[in-house]
Write an enzyme that holds these catalytic residues in place. Structure first.
Site, PDB file in Angstrom:
ATOM      1  N   LYS A 194       0.827  -1.213   0.000  1.00  0.00           N
ATOM      2  CA  LYS A 194       0.000   0.000   0.000  1.00  0.00           C
ATOM      3  C   LYS A 194       0.857   1.257   0.000  1.00  0.00           C
ATOM      4  O   LYS A 194       0.602   2.192  -0.759  1.00  0.00           O
ATOM      5  CB  LYS A 194      -0.928   0.020   1.220  1.00  0.00           C
ATOM      6  CG  LYS A 194      -2.103  -0.917   1.170  1.00  0.00           C
ATOM      7  CD  LYS A 194      -3.090  -0.653   2.281  1.00  0.00           C
ATOM      8  CE  LYS A 194      -2.478  -0.647   3.657  1.00  0.00           C
ATOM      9  NZ  LYS A 194      -1.874  -1.963   4.033  1.00  0.00           N
TER      10      LYS A 194
ATOM     11  N   GLU B 184      -3.807   6.779   3.929  1.00  0.00           N
ATOM     12  CA  GLU B 184      -3.458   5.360   3.852  1.00  0.00           C
ATOM     13  C   GLU B 184      -3.952   4.625   5.090  1.00  0.00           C
ATOM     14  O   GLU B 184      -3.634   4.992   6.228  1.00  0.00           O
ATOM     15  CB  GLU B 184      -1.949   5.153   3.711  1.00  0.00           C
ATOM     16  CG  GLU B 184      -1.593   3.685   3.515  1.00  0.00           C
ATOM     17  CD  GLU B 184      -0.113   3.400   3.546  1.00  0.00           C
ATOM     18  OE1 GLU B 184       0.270   2.364   4.106  1.00  0.00           O
ATOM     19  OE2 GLU B 184       0.651   4.222   3.014  1.00  0.00           O
TER      20      GLU B 184
END
Length: 226
Positions: free
Chosen positions: A15, A116
């Site tokens: 990610k 995130e």
């Protein structure tokens, strides 16, 4: 101000690698950038305090002058699930505790902003809340990072269904090849293209050194309308 919530099909599937690449691509396009990883476990104690490698990577791609504590407001040392790490130190890990610092970054009005998450879509918070409730509260479209390896199709489709169930839009997804030996790799990628209801922003090959600039070369932000 385009702002997106970055989630993944699992933990340790890149990610931050993809988020840093997206931020770099936005900067390359002349956009101002900001990012926040509201909660991170697995932090290291430094003379400046607890620091998380993922948050530091995002911070390095922010063009706005942000303090580390703004990019990573909740940092925990144990490399365990965030709700367990927070419980060990007595910090309430509530939805509101994560939403407020996100909104503070939003108020800085960057041209391109990323939030995130940690792990996958249903990472637990305090009580019965999940990290997905934070995404719902801020109402951002979602970018899904698919860690391409055996089993990724099931994980990706289930995550996309959960995002839609929560009333959020899947703005795009990125195929991140975490296992270059994945059998029938091209067939798996083709199935992901068929099954996921959003544009693929790029396929990132397995990179020995995945720099933000190198990842940015594999991504197409115009598919987000930028």
């Amino acid at each position: 101000m385009p702002a997106y919530f970055i989630t993944g099909t699992d933990t340790e599937i890149g990610k931050t690698t993809i988020a840093s690449g997206l931020l770099h691509a936005a900067r390359r396009a002349g956009l101002s950038t900001a990012a926040i990883k509201p909660v991170a476990s697995g932090c290291e104690l430094t003379p400046e305090g607890l620091r998380n490698g993922d948050a530091l990577s995002l911070w390095g791609e922010c063009s706005l002058p942000l303090r580390y504590e703004e990019v990573n407001p909740l940092a925990f040392e144990p490399a365990i699930a965030p709700h367990l790490a927070a419980r060990e130190v007595g910090t309430p890990l509530t939805v509101q505790a994560l939403v407020e610092p996100i909104q503070a970054i939003q108020a800085r009005n960057a041209d391109f902003m990323l939030v995130e998450g940690a792990g996958g879509w249903r990472v637990p918070l305090e009580g019965q809340a999940n990290l997905s409730d934070v995404a719902k509260s801020v109402g951002m479209p979602v970018i899904l990072v698919v860690g391409v390896r055996l089993g990724c199709i099931n994980h990706a489709v289930l995550t996309a269904e959960a995002i839609a169930h929560d009333g959020l839009r899947l703005a795009g997804w990125v195929a991140n090849i975490v296992d270059p030996q994945t059998s029938r790799l091209n067939d798996n990628l083709a199935t992901l293209h068929e099954r996921l209801p959003a544009p693929c922003l790029g396929t990132v090959p397995y990179l020995a050194e995945a720099t933000p600039a190198g990842v940015a070369d594999c991504l197409d932000l115009t598919l987000l309308g930028l």
